[in-house]
Design a protein around this motif. Structure first.
Motif, PDB file in Angstrom:
ATOM      1  N   GLU A   8      12.989  51.225  22.464  1.00  0.00           N
ATOM      2  CA  GLU A   8      13.606  51.736  21.234  1.00  0.00           C
ATOM      3  C   GLU A   8      12.628  52.588  20.433  1.00  0.00           C
ATOM      4  O   GLU A   8      12.998  53.638  19.896  1.00  0.00           O
ATOM      5  CB  GLU A   8      14.085  50.574  20.372  1.00  0.00           C
ATOM      6  N   ALA A   9      11.394  52.140  20.334  1.00  0.00           N
ATOM      7  CA  ALA A   9      10.383  52.900  19.591  1.00  0.00           C
ATOM      8  C   ALA A   9      10.118  54.239  20.260  1.00  0.00           C
ATOM      9  O   ALA A   9       9.980  55.259  19.579  1.00  0.00           O
ATOM     10  CB  ALA A   9       9.095  52.091  19.476  1.00  0.00           C
ATOM     11  N   ARG A  10      10.058  54.249  21.582  1.00  0.00           N
ATOM     12  CA  ARG A  10       9.827  55.513  22.296  1.00  0.00           C
ATOM     13  C   ARG A  10      11.000  56.466  22.099  1.00  0.00           C
ATOM     14  O   ARG A  10      10.796  57.672  21.917  1.00  0.00           O
ATOM     15  CB  ARG A  10       9.568  55.236  23.768  1.00  0.00           C
ATOM     16  N   THR A  14      10.840  60.099  20.181  1.00  0.00           N
ATOM     17  CA  THR A  14      11.377  61.331  20.770  1.00  0.00           C
ATOM     18  C   THR A  14      12.292  62.038  19.771  1.00  0.00           C
ATOM     19  O   THR A  14      12.209  63.255  19.598  1.00  0.00           O
ATOM     20  CB  THR A  14      12.135  61.020  22.072  1.00  0.00           C
ATOM     21  N   ARG A  15      13.157  61.281  19.101  1.00  0.00           N
ATOM     22  CA  ARG A  15      14.044  61.879  18.089  1.00  0.00           C
ATOM     23  C   ARG A  15      13.249  62.425  16.904  1.00  0.00           C
ATOM     24  O   ARG A  15      13.629  63.418  16.293  1.00  0.00           O
ATOM     25  CB  ARG A  15      15.061  60.849  17.606  1.00  0.00           C
ATOM     26  N   LEU A  16      12.142  61.776  16.578  1.00  0.00           N
ATOM     27  CA  LEU A  16      11.330  62.198  15.429  1.00  0.00           C
ATOM     28  C   LEU A  16      10.386  63.354  15.722  1.00  0.00           C
ATOM     29  O   LEU A  16       9.849  63.952  14.792  1.00  0.00           O
ATOM     30  CB  LEU A  16      10.498  61.012  14.924  1.00  0.00           C
ATOM     31  N   LEU A  93       2.409  46.168  15.688  1.00  0.00           N
ATOM     32  CA  LEU A  93       2.884  47.517  15.404  1.00  0.00           C
ATOM     33  C   LEU A  93       2.644  48.378  16.633  1.00  0.00           C
ATOM     34  O   LEU A  93       1.512  48.472  17.121  1.00  0.00           O
ATOM     35  CB  LEU A  93       2.145  48.089  14.193  1.00  0.00           C
ATOM     36  N   LEU A  94       3.713  48.961  17.156  1.00  0.00           N
ATOM     37  CA  LEU A  94       3.586  49.938  18.228  1.00  0.00           C
ATOM     38  C   LEU A  94       3.104  51.213  17.558  1.00  0.00           C
ATOM     39  O   LEU A  94       3.681  51.664  16.572  1.00  0.00           O
ATOM     40  CB  LEU A  94       4.926  50.141  18.928  1.00  0.00           C
ATOM     41  N   CYS A  95       2.034  51.778  18.073  1.00  0.00           N
ATOM     42  CA  CYS A  95       1.247  52.739  17.305  1.00  0.00           C
ATOM     43  C   CYS A  95       1.162  54.094  18.019  1.00  0.00           C
ATOM     44  O   CYS A  95       0.739  54.171  19.170  1.00  0.00           O
ATOM     45  CB  CYS A  95      -0.145  52.129  17.123  1.00  0.00           C
ATOM     46  N   TRP A  96       1.533  55.155  17.307  1.00  0.00           N
ATOM     47  CA  TRP A  96       1.400  56.526  17.805  1.00  0.00           C
ATOM     48  C   TRP A  96       0.591  57.322  16.795  1.00  0.00           C
ATOM     49  O   TRP A  96       0.813  57.220  15.580  1.00  0.00           O
ATOM     50  CB  TRP A  96       2.777  57.175  17.975  1.00  0.00           C
ATOM     51  N   ILE A  97      -0.346  58.121  17.302  1.00  0.00           N
ATOM     52  CA  ILE A  97      -1.139  58.985  16.432  1.00  0.00           C
ATOM     53  C   ILE A  97      -0.989  60.433  16.912  1.00  0.00           C
ATOM     54  O   ILE A  97      -0.858  60.698  18.111  1.00  0.00           O
ATOM     55  CB  ILE A  97      -2.626  58.547  16.386  1.00  0.00           C
TER      56      ILE A  97
END
Length: 126
Positions: A8-10, A14-16, A93-97
């Protein structure tokens, strides 16, 4: 609070991505405008104070879009987006930078970015 699975986070990331890409571009424009105004220069490409105010307003709008998804915008330069989740009963927290091509890291909420670890796919499959 919304809890995300890795899938769901991935999908949300992608939408963001268009929103995040625009946020980076507008952030750069606002930084250049602010620097030019502080030095007394006026750029022909970007403009002046009205353009800076418009860029700041757009940044606020874009950040609100991110936050309304349930994701948490934790950093602005570079962008850091966290997606609340749970792993073995522990809040993480699933984390993206900014600069990463995919969402592949997580960290405990109480440890922060320094505690980042690769997402264990077998535990976030659902």
């Amino acid at each position: 609070m919304t809890l995300f699975t890795a899938a769901e986070a991935r999908a949300e990331l992608t939408r963001l991505r268009p929103v995040l890409d625009e946020l980076v571009a507008v952030r750069a424009d606002a930084a250049e405008l602010a620097a030019d105004l502080a030095s007394g220069e006026r750029t022909t490409r970007l403009g002046g104070l009205p353009e800076l105010k418009a860029a700041q307003a757009r940044l606020d709008e874009l950040m609100t879009v991110v936050q309304h998804t349930g994701a948490e915008l934790k950093g602005f330069a570079p962008l850091l987006v966290d997606f609340p989740a749970e792993l073995d009963g522990v809040a993480v927290l699933l984390c993206w930078i900014e600069g990463e091509s995919a969402l592949t890291w997580y960290h405990r909420g109480d440890v922060g970015f320094a505690g980042r670890r690769p997402i264990p796919e077998d535990q976030f499959a659902s």
